[in-house]
Design an enzyme around this catalytic site. Structure first.
Site, short mmCIF file in Angstrom:
data_model
loop_
_atom_site.label_atom_id
_atom_site.label_comp_id
_atom_site.label_asym_id
_atom_site.label_seq_id
_atom_site.Cartn_x
_atom_site.Cartn_y
_atom_site.Cartn_z
N TYR A 99 -18.71 15.92 62.27
CA TYR A 99 -18.71 15.37 60.92
C TYR A 99 -17.81 16.18 59.98
O TYR A 99 -16.92 15.63 59.31
CB TYR A 99 -20.14 15.31 60.37
CG TYR A 99 -20.28 14.49 59.12
CD1 TYR A 99 -20.47 13.11 59.19
CD2 TYR A 99 -20.19 15.07 57.85
CE1 TYR A 99 -20.59 12.34 58.04
CE2 TYR A 99 -20.30 14.31 56.70
CZ TYR A 99 -20.50 12.95 56.79
OH TYR A 99 -20.60 12.19 55.65
N ASP A 105 -16.96 -4.15 63.15
CA ASP A 105 -17.41 -2.82 63.55
C ASP A 105 -16.17 -1.96 63.76
O ASP A 105 -15.42 -2.15 64.71
CB ASP A 105 -18.24 -2.91 64.83
CG ASP A 105 -18.78 -1.57 65.28
OD1 ASP A 105 -18.40 -0.53 64.68
OD2 ASP A 105 -19.60 -1.54 66.23
N ASN A 111 -14.45 3.83 53.29
CA ASN A 111 -15.77 4.38 53.02
C ASN A 111 -16.72 4.31 54.22
O ASN A 111 -17.68 5.07 54.28
CB ASN A 111 -16.40 3.63 51.83
CG ASN A 111 -17.86 3.95 51.66
OD1 ASN A 111 -18.22 5.04 51.23
ND2 ASN A 111 -18.73 3.01 52.02
N SER A 140 -21.70 -2.66 52.58
CA SER A 140 -23.00 -3.32 52.58
C SER A 140 -24.09 -2.54 51.85
O SER A 140 -25.19 -3.05 51.66
CB SER A 140 -23.46 -3.58 54.03
OG SER A 140 -23.55 -2.37 54.75
N LYS A 173 -14.18 14.94 58.39
CA LYS A 173 -14.05 14.79 56.94
C LYS A 173 -12.98 15.73 56.39
O LYS A 173 -12.25 15.38 55.46
CB LYS A 173 -15.40 15.07 56.27
CG LYS A 173 -16.45 13.99 56.53
CD LYS A 173 -16.04 12.65 55.93
CE LYS A 173 -17.17 11.64 55.95
NZ LYS A 173 -16.76 10.33 55.39
N ILE A 204 -22.41 3.82 48.47
CA ILE A 204 -21.14 4.06 47.79
C ILE A 204 -20.21 2.85 47.95
O ILE A 204 -19.52 2.46 47.01
CB ILE A 204 -20.48 5.34 48.32
CG1 ILE A 204 -21.31 6.57 47.92
CG2 ILE A 204 -19.06 5.49 47.80
CD1 ILE A 204 -20.83 7.87 48.51
N ARG A 221 -20.76 -4.26 59.18
CA ARG A 221 -21.32 -4.94 60.36
C ARG A 221 -22.39 -5.95 59.99
O ARG A 221 -22.63 -6.90 60.74
CB ARG A 221 -21.92 -3.89 61.31
CG ARG A 221 -20.89 -2.97 61.95
CD ARG A 221 -21.57 -1.96 62.86
NE ARG A 221 -22.52 -1.13 62.14
CZ ARG A 221 -23.35 -0.25 62.71
NH1 ARG A 221 -23.34 -0.12 64.03
NH2 ARG A 221 -24.17 0.47 61.98
#
Length: 267
Positions: free
Chosen positions: A153, A60, A87, A11, A157, A14, A34
């Site tokens: 995070y 979601d 993504n 949306s 990742k 990236i 979403r």
């Protein structure tokens, strides 16, 4: 029938740039996010500009049932996935002990479990057809020690990057290419959503990249079947430093960087 690219987090930022790239290359695109209204706008734009088919899946990915439902929707439309772009993501501010476990659990589901499940469900068909492209959007922080705030995070990742490396090795010679894309700071809505715009805006301009540039580097890398790509020269240097600096020094630098940003974090 044209090949289909499935893009999560499509949306904005990236994800939207990936959708535009593959549409411009003549792929149909399945857009997952979403915000259904935003997806509808992007869908209409891509159809008019590139004369391709778009499929909108409002979902979601923090819901454990979401990956299965997404693929059921596409199968019901008579489509299989040729390109997967994992993504979708968000940041979870706060230090670990002061956050709700329910929020951390949702974070892990959306950022790690869902991408792995989508890969697991789609890989057999890609291998059977002899063609597939998978880009897992990781981060520059995959190469750096942990800091204060956004506790999971970096670990998530990093795990996504290592998973991509393993998958790249396991699919060698099958026609399926797998790449972990590791951008640094990228112009997008990510920082607004997470309340970090004021802080990251102080970062020098040479640290920033556009979403289009990140996508260009990522798609080029996956066509070459590179297991990991760090987007940008400055980011490559930081990634190397994160690997070669002695652990104690690297951790001290990260602590100093995050000492005044407790509850915040990096992109």
């Amino acid at each position: 029938m044209r090949k289909l690219a499935l893009i999560t987090g499509a949306s904005a930022g990236i994800g939207q740039a990936f959708a535009e790239h593959y549409a411009a290359q003549g792929f149909d695109v399945a857009l997952v996010a979403r915000r259904g209204d935003r997806l509808a706008e992007i869908s209409a734009d891509l159809k008019s500009r590139f004369d391709i088919e778009t499929l909108i899946v409002v979902s979601d990915l923090s819901d454990p049932d979401a990956p299965e439902r997404i693929l059921e929707d596409l199968s019901g439309a008579g489509r299989h996935v040729d390109v997967l772009i994992n993504n979708a993501g968000f940041g979870l501010p706060g230090v670990f002990a002061e956050t709700r476990w329910e929020d951390q659990r949702n974070f892990i589901q959306l950022m790690f479990t869902a991408p792995l499940e989508l890969c697991h469900r789609l890989l057999p068909g890609m291998i059977e057809r002899g063609y597939g492209r998978i880009i897992n959007v990781a981060s520059l922080v995959s190469f750096l020690p942990g800091g204060v705030g956004h506790t999971l995070y970096g670990p998530v990742k990093s795990g996504l990057m290592r998973f991509s490396e393993s998958l790249n090795a396991e699919t060698e010679g099958t026609g399926v290419h797998v790449t972990a894309l590791c951008p640094g700071l990228t112009f997008s809505e990510f920082h607004d959503v997470n309340g970090q715009r004021a802080r990251v805006s102080k970062t020098p301009g040479l640290m920033w990249q556009t979403a289009d540039r990140v996508v260009e580097l990522g798609t080029r890398a996956v066509e070459k079947n590179r297991p990991v790509i760090v987007a940008g020269v400055v980011n490559k240097c930081l990634a190397v430093l994160g690997q070669v600096l002695p652990g104690g020094i690297a951790r001290s630098l990260m602590k100093a960087q995050s000492a005044d940003s407790k509850g915040e974090g990096d992109a």
